[in-house]
Structures are given as C-alpha cells and as structure tokens.
Design a protein around this motif. Structure first.
Motif, PDB file in Angstrom:
ATOM      1  N   ARG A   7     -16.511  -7.504  -4.125  1.00 31.58           N
ATOM      2  CA  ARG A   7     -15.888  -7.503  -2.919  1.00 31.58           C
ATOM      3  C   ARG A   7     -16.459  -8.897  -1.862  1.00 31.58           C
ATOM      4  NH1 ARG A   7     -16.995  -6.743   1.039  1.00 31.58           N
ATOM      5  NH2 ARG A   7     -16.627  -4.805   1.048  1.00 31.58           N
ATOM      6  N   PHE A   8     -16.109  -9.418  -1.190  1.00 30.88           N
ATOM      7  CA  PHE A   8     -16.960 -10.446  -0.787  1.00 30.88           C
ATOM      8  C   PHE A   8     -15.428 -10.603   0.756  1.00 30.88           C
ATOM      9  CE2 PHE A   8     -17.416 -14.118   1.349  1.00 30.88           C
ATOM     10  CZ  PHE A   8     -18.991 -14.700   1.341  1.00 30.88           C
ATOM     11  N   GLY A   9     -16.058  -9.882   1.852  1.00 32.66           N
ATOM     12  CA  GLY A   9     -15.289  -9.929   2.620  1.00 32.66           C
ATOM     13  C   GLY A   9     -14.963 -10.857   3.693  1.00 32.66           C
ATOM     14  N   GLY A  10     -14.321 -10.708   4.241  1.00 35.42           N
ATOM     15  CA  GLY A  10     -13.668 -12.408   5.275  1.00 35.42           C
ATOM     16  C   GLY A  10     -14.458 -12.720   6.167  1.00 35.42           C
ATOM     17  N   SER A  38     -10.802 -11.060   1.224  1.00 30.48           N
ATOM     18  CA  SER A  38     -10.307 -10.226   1.631  1.00 30.48           C
ATOM     19  C   SER A  38     -10.358 -11.573   2.958  1.00 30.48           C
ATOM     20  CB  SER A  38     -10.990  -8.799   2.594  1.00 30.48           C
ATOM     21  OG  SER A  38     -11.760  -9.309   3.174  1.00 30.48           O
ATOM     22  N   ALA A  39      -9.075 -10.903   4.232  1.00 22.84           N
ATOM     23  CA  ALA A  39      -8.739 -12.183   4.838  1.00 22.84           C
ATOM     24  C   ALA A  39     -10.089 -12.105   5.611  1.00 22.84           C
ATOM     25  CB  ALA A  39      -7.313 -11.562   5.674  1.00 22.84           C
ATOM     26  N   ASP A 191     -10.785  -3.796  -0.836  1.00 19.29           N
ATOM     27  CA  ASP A 191     -11.832  -3.390  -1.454  1.00 19.29           C
ATOM     28  C   ASP A 191     -11.529  -2.038  -3.208  1.00 19.29           C
ATOM     29  OD1 ASP A 191     -13.804  -3.401   0.014  1.00 19.29           O
ATOM     30  OD2 ASP A 191     -13.742  -1.840   1.536  1.00 19.29           O
ATOM     31  N   TYR A 192     -10.279  -2.003  -2.633  1.00 17.71           N
ATOM     32  CA  TYR A 192      -9.264  -1.516  -3.545  1.00 17.71           C
ATOM     33  C   TYR A 192      -8.205  -1.955  -4.701  1.00 17.71           C
ATOM     34  CZ  TYR A 192      -4.764   0.895  -5.138  1.00 17.71           C
ATOM     35  OH  TYR A 192      -3.470   1.655  -6.239  1.00 17.71           O
ATOM     36  N   THR A 193      -8.093  -3.490  -4.474  1.00 19.89           N
ATOM     37  CA  THR A 193      -7.986  -4.108  -5.650  1.00 19.89           C
ATOM     38  C   THR A 193      -9.183  -4.899  -6.443  1.00 19.89           C
ATOM     39  OG1 THR A 193      -6.975  -5.728  -3.835  1.00 19.89           O
ATOM     40  CG2 THR A 193      -7.567  -6.844  -5.728  1.00 19.89           C
ATOM     41  N   ALA A 194     -10.468  -4.998  -5.746  1.00 17.81           N
ATOM     42  CA  ALA A 194     -11.281  -5.240  -6.600  1.00 17.81           C
ATOM     43  C   ALA A 194     -11.696  -4.075  -7.804  1.00 17.81           C
ATOM     44  CB  ALA A 194     -13.118  -5.272  -5.486  1.00 17.81           C
ATOM     45  N   ALA A 195     -11.407  -2.915  -6.972  1.00 19.26           N
ATOM     46  CA  ALA A 195     -11.827  -1.426  -7.436  1.00 19.26           C
ATOM     47  C   ALA A 195     -10.844  -1.363  -8.997  1.00 19.26           C
ATOM     48  CB  ALA A 195     -11.659   0.150  -7.051  1.00 19.26           C
ATOM     49  N   SER A 247     -16.231   0.207   7.453  1.00 18.69           N
ATOM     50  CA  SER A 247     -15.457  -0.615   6.603  1.00 18.69           C
ATOM     51  C   SER A 247     -15.341  -0.403   4.744  1.00 18.69           C
ATOM     52  CB  SER A 247     -16.334  -2.546   7.386  1.00 18.69           C
ATOM     53  OG  SER A 247     -16.914  -2.291   7.105  1.00 18.69           O
ATOM     54  N   PHE A 248     -14.251   0.421   5.200  1.00 22.77           N
ATOM     55  CA  PHE A 248     -13.901   0.911   3.118  1.00 22.77           C
ATOM     56  C   PHE A 248     -12.791   0.995   3.569  1.00 22.77           C
ATOM     57  CE2 PHE A 248     -14.470   3.832  -0.111  1.00 22.77           C
ATOM     58  CZ  PHE A 248     -15.527   3.054  -0.757  1.00 22.77           C
ATOM     59  N   HIS A 249     -12.411   0.813   2.352  1.00 27.44           N
ATOM     60  CA  HIS A 249     -10.778   1.197   2.310  1.00 27.44           C
ATOM     61  C   HIS A 249     -10.822   2.447   1.499  1.00 27.44           C
ATOM     62  CE1 HIS A 249      -6.523   1.536   1.134  1.00 27.44           C
ATOM     63  NE2 HIS A 249      -6.685   0.640   2.430  1.00 27.44           N
ATOM     64  N   PRO A 250      -9.915   3.772   2.384  1.00 25.30           N
ATOM     65  CA  PRO A 250     -10.109   4.919   1.290  1.00 25.30           C
ATOM     66  C   PRO A 250      -9.377   5.029   0.241  1.00 25.30           C
ATOM     67  CG  PRO A 250      -8.998   4.767   3.511  1.00 25.30           C
ATOM     68  CD  PRO A 250      -9.381   3.746   3.081  1.00 25.30           C
ATOM     69  N   ARG A 251      -8.778   4.147  -0.375  1.00 21.95           N
ATOM     70  CA  ARG A 251      -8.140   4.233  -1.728  1.00 21.95           C
ATOM     71  C   ARG A 251      -8.585   3.431  -2.445  1.00 21.95           C
ATOM     72  NH1 ARG A 251      -1.643   3.004  -2.412  1.00 21.95           N
ATOM     73  NH2 ARG A 251      -2.060   4.399  -4.117  1.00 21.95           N
ATOM     74  N   THR A 252     -10.283   3.104  -2.167  1.00 23.13           N
ATOM     75  CA  THR A 252     -11.131   2.390  -3.600  1.00 23.13           C
ATOM     76  C   THR A 252     -11.622   3.061  -4.665  1.00 23.13           C
ATOM     77  OG1 THR A 252     -12.192   1.057  -1.199  1.00 23.13           O
ATOM     78  CG2 THR A 252     -13.235   0.688  -3.712  1.00 23.13           C
ATOM     79  N   VAL A 253     -11.784   4.452  -3.912  1.00 22.54           N
ATOM     80  CA  VAL A 253     -11.741   5.076  -5.448  1.00 22.54           C
ATOM     81  C   VAL A 253     -11.722   5.653  -6.339  1.00 22.54           C
ATOM     82  CG1 VAL A 253     -13.821   6.269  -3.184  1.00 22.54           C
ATOM     83  CG2 VAL A 253     -11.867   7.784  -3.789  1.00 22.54           C
TER      84      VAL A 253
END
Length: 440
Positions: A7-10, A38-39, A191-195, A247-253
């Motif tokens: 994951r590479f942040g915008g 991400s954007a 993050d979630y997409t990458a996971a 800066s971490f999306h909760p659904r990543t896990v």
C-alpha cells in the motif's frame, strides 16, 4: 521471490524520497508487485468540497479545472497528460449534472469521489513510467453494494496470476458493485483493498509503505517524540485506527486475521524496507500493559436518561437501527441501568438527536447531546488480568483535577475509555502517558 502487495499512500505521491526508495526497493525484483494507491488527500478534499457546494453555488468550471491541474503540475512540473485532462473533464461534467438535478444518490457520490484516486493514480503513473496501471474492471474486483462502506467479495485471481513480473499500480478504496457501478469501501481504505488482495493471492504478508501517522505511544503534538510501537495485535491496531492521529483503516485486518497473515509497516525513509511495526495475531503484553494513549475531540455524546432505561427492552436496538438507517456511525456505546450513552462524531450528534426524538420513548425522560468533549482511549492487551491498571489511569486524572464525565472498561481486554472535557484532552493524555511510560 514471492509476489508483493504494497500500500502506497497518496500523501507520498509528492514525496520524492518515499517514491524513489520504493522504486529502489523493488528494483530488480523477479516477481509481481502490486502497489495499491490511495488518493492525494488535498485532491480528495477538493472534490468533496465541490460536491457539497454544488447545490449552493454555480460550479466555476475554469477555477476547479485549474485547481485539479495544479496537483499534476505541482507533482510533475509539466502540463497534464491527455488521460488526466479527460478525467478532469469527466469529473466536472458529473458535478455539473448533479447541480442541475439537485440531488445525488450514495452510488453517485461514490462515483464522484472515485475520481480522486483515478486522478492520483494518473499522477503516480506519470512519475513511474515503468509501472502498469490495473483498474478494478481489469481484474473483476467485486464489492457489495453498500456504497460508501462496501465490502470486497472477489477478484479474478487467474488474471492476476497470469501477469508477467513487474510493478502494477492499483487504485485503492473502490471496486465494482452490481451493474458495474463503482462502490467505495471507505474514505481512506486503500489499506483494506491491499489486505484483500494479499489474502486472495495467498501472500506471506501485507506491506504498508509507511503511514502518514505512525503507530506511536501518543499523539506527537502532545507528547514530544513518542516511541513507535513495534508490535501490535490486529485488535489493538483496529482500536487505534478509530483515532484520527493514526492513519490505518480499521477494516484492514478483516481479510487477514483468520489466515494469520501479518501486516508490516515499512519505513519509507530508506530503500531497505525496514519493518517499523508488525501487526499479527500474536498477543504480546508489554511490561507496562498500555501500548498507546490515544485521543480525539471529534465526538459528541447522545444521552438517553430515565429510571426505566435498563428495564425496557428494545431501546438500544431501536436507536442503533434508526442511526444505521440514516448512515450515522456509532463510535461506542456505554450504558448503565438509568442511562444509555452513544459516542458519535461531532457532525452526527445533532442529526442523531433529531432522529431519536422521533422514536418517542415513554421510559426515557431526557434526550440530549453533549458537545465540547474528548475521548481518551488507553489501549493494550492484558488490562483485565493486570492488577492496578485502571487504578493507575484514574489516579493520573484525579491527581491532576481532571473530571471524568464518562468511563468504560471491561467490555474488552485491550481498551479503556474516558470521556473528558475537550479542554482537558491534552492534559489527560500527558498525565496518563506519564503514569505508564515515565518509569518504563
């Protein structure tokens, strides 16, 4: 060498060091490397602002076009590519149409917001000409139709596995719903997409190329140079993700937990790919128990009080259903026999109050929203087993004359919540942090 999902942040798109280090780390790789993007935050903010204003003011096409072009020029120092220009024109056409109609659905809102990533991806593609762009349509990346909060369902793994070695740029946070409509999985959900892709491809780990805000012991503007947390469980990371200074999306896990696939936060400061934080299923209890003291003042408290609140069945369910139907997220619920307290965002507090008043509860004597508050989250596994943790927390605030308006603990082994006055937020964080880390 195995494939990678990174994951590479915008926010890193304009950071030459972070981008060059990622390129160097992947240089010579004999594998497929999927970089989920991400954007650019400012670009997303610009699009959101114009969508919100489109009913109030006539869209200034030339002004907005210049602002959108500015992101490309500032990052690449040349005129926008044809693809970027076409995307900008499509976005403006869509906004003008919404302005004429006078309304938009959640699906149309998602379609507008997706342009932030489409445009960001084109900027990164122009900076990374060796990479190949893959759109969700190319790999049949399917999501549910919960627009704004969609769930990933499937991806065409055969197509991905047939690709040659190389670097592939994938826009994060959206996929294809029913009828091939675009649906977003969240505001910053790359993050979630990458996971999801990591799990579907059966890879050993998800790699995050840095975070805008690292997993640290506390918010850096309150505590000077707080230590980076080296080890977290999925649950601890998800809990901290609800505080905006992480800066971490909760659904990543979600896609990774049952498959026991770890998350590695890699430092973008060098080309070595050094792991700063690792997140996995292994419960690691530190000596002081607490791993971080998190905080947010983006809260309001919806209170339902009455002597029969604890006896009357269905009150909690009716309120949660009403707020859910309206798309209002509940951060947490703290209850007693005479009071039910919903912790919401500031923006949602007044909206929730109007909705709940319509329910007409006979056993509720008072319904109100309290603002100017802050939520303090003390996070770390082992709180229920360790003697004196709660006492230490309350002693830290009591000894410094901080009034606790509401508290909650025991529902989870890894977090205790305190609600305090907004003016006491920084003081609360400092005193609790010092109680656990000054003698660490």
């Amino acid at each position: 060498m195995s494939d990678n999902v990174i994951r590479f942040g915008g926010s890193h798109i304009g950071n030459q060091i972070a981008l060059q280090n990622l390129k160097a780390w992947l240089a010579g790789s004999t594998s497929r490397n999927y970089v989920v993007v991400s954007a650019i935050p400012g670009l997303l903010d610009l699009i959101q602002f114009n969508l919100e204003q489109v009913f109030q003011n006539e869209l200034n096409k030339e002004k907005l076009l210049n602002e959108i072009y500015g992101f490309y020029v500032n990052n690449i120092d040349e005129q926008p590519s044809d693809t970027y220009s076409k995307l900008a024109d499509q976005l403006i056409g869509l906004l003008k149409g919404i302005g004429l109609i006078g309304d938009y659905s959640r699906a149309l809102k998602d379609q507008v917001y997706c342009f932030a990533e489409k445009l960001s991806l084109e900027i990164l593609s122009s900076l990374w000409k060796e990479a190949t762009v893959i759109q969700p349509e190319d790999i049949a990346l399917q999501v549910s139709s919960d627009f704004g909060n969609a769930t990933f369902l499937s991806v065409d793994k055969n197509k991905l596995n047939k690709l040659e070695d190389g670097v592939f740029l994938v826009p994060g946070t959206y996929g294809l719903a029913e009828n091939n409509k675009l649906a977003r999985t969240g505001k910053t959900a790359a993050d979630y997409t990458a996971a999801f892709l990591t799990k579907e491809l059966g890879l050993d780990a998800l790699k995050l190329w840095g975070l805008d805000n690292d997993f640290q012991r506390a918010k850096p503007v309150i505590i000077e140079n707080p230590e980076i947390i080296k080890r977290l469980t999925y649950s601890e990371a998800s809990e901290l993700a609800y505080f905006e200074h992480y800066s971490f999306h909760p659904r990543t896990v979600e896609p990774l937990e049952h498959a026991h696939i770890p998350i590695q936060v890699l430092s973008p400061k060098t080309a070595k790919g050094e792991v700063e934080t690792i997140i996995n299923t292994e419960t690691y209890i530190e000596k002081q128990i607490v791993k971080s003291v998190a905080c947010t003042d983006d809260i309001s408290l919806l209170k339902l009080d009455g002597p029969g609140v604890g006896l009357k069945p269905g009150i909690l369910a009716k309120v949660t259903n009403q707020l859910n139907d309206a798309g209002l997220n509940i951060k947490s619920v703290i209850t007693s026999q005479t009071s039910i307290n919903f912790i919401l965002s500031k923006e949602n507090g007044a909206k929730a109050l109007k909705l709940v008043h319509k329910l007409g509860f006979s056993t509720v004597t008072d319904i109100k929203v309290v603002n100017d508050l802050a939520l303090i989250g003390i996070v770390g596994h082992g709180m229920q087993q360790a003697y004196g943790v709660s006492a230490k927390i309350f002693a830290a605030v009591a000894n410094n004359k901080i009034n606790v308006i509401l508290s909650g603990s025991g529902a989870s082994d890894l977090v205790s919540y305190l609600v305090v006055q907004e003016s006491d937020k920084e003081k609360s964080v400092r005193e609790i942090y010092n109680a656990f880390f000054s003698d660490k």
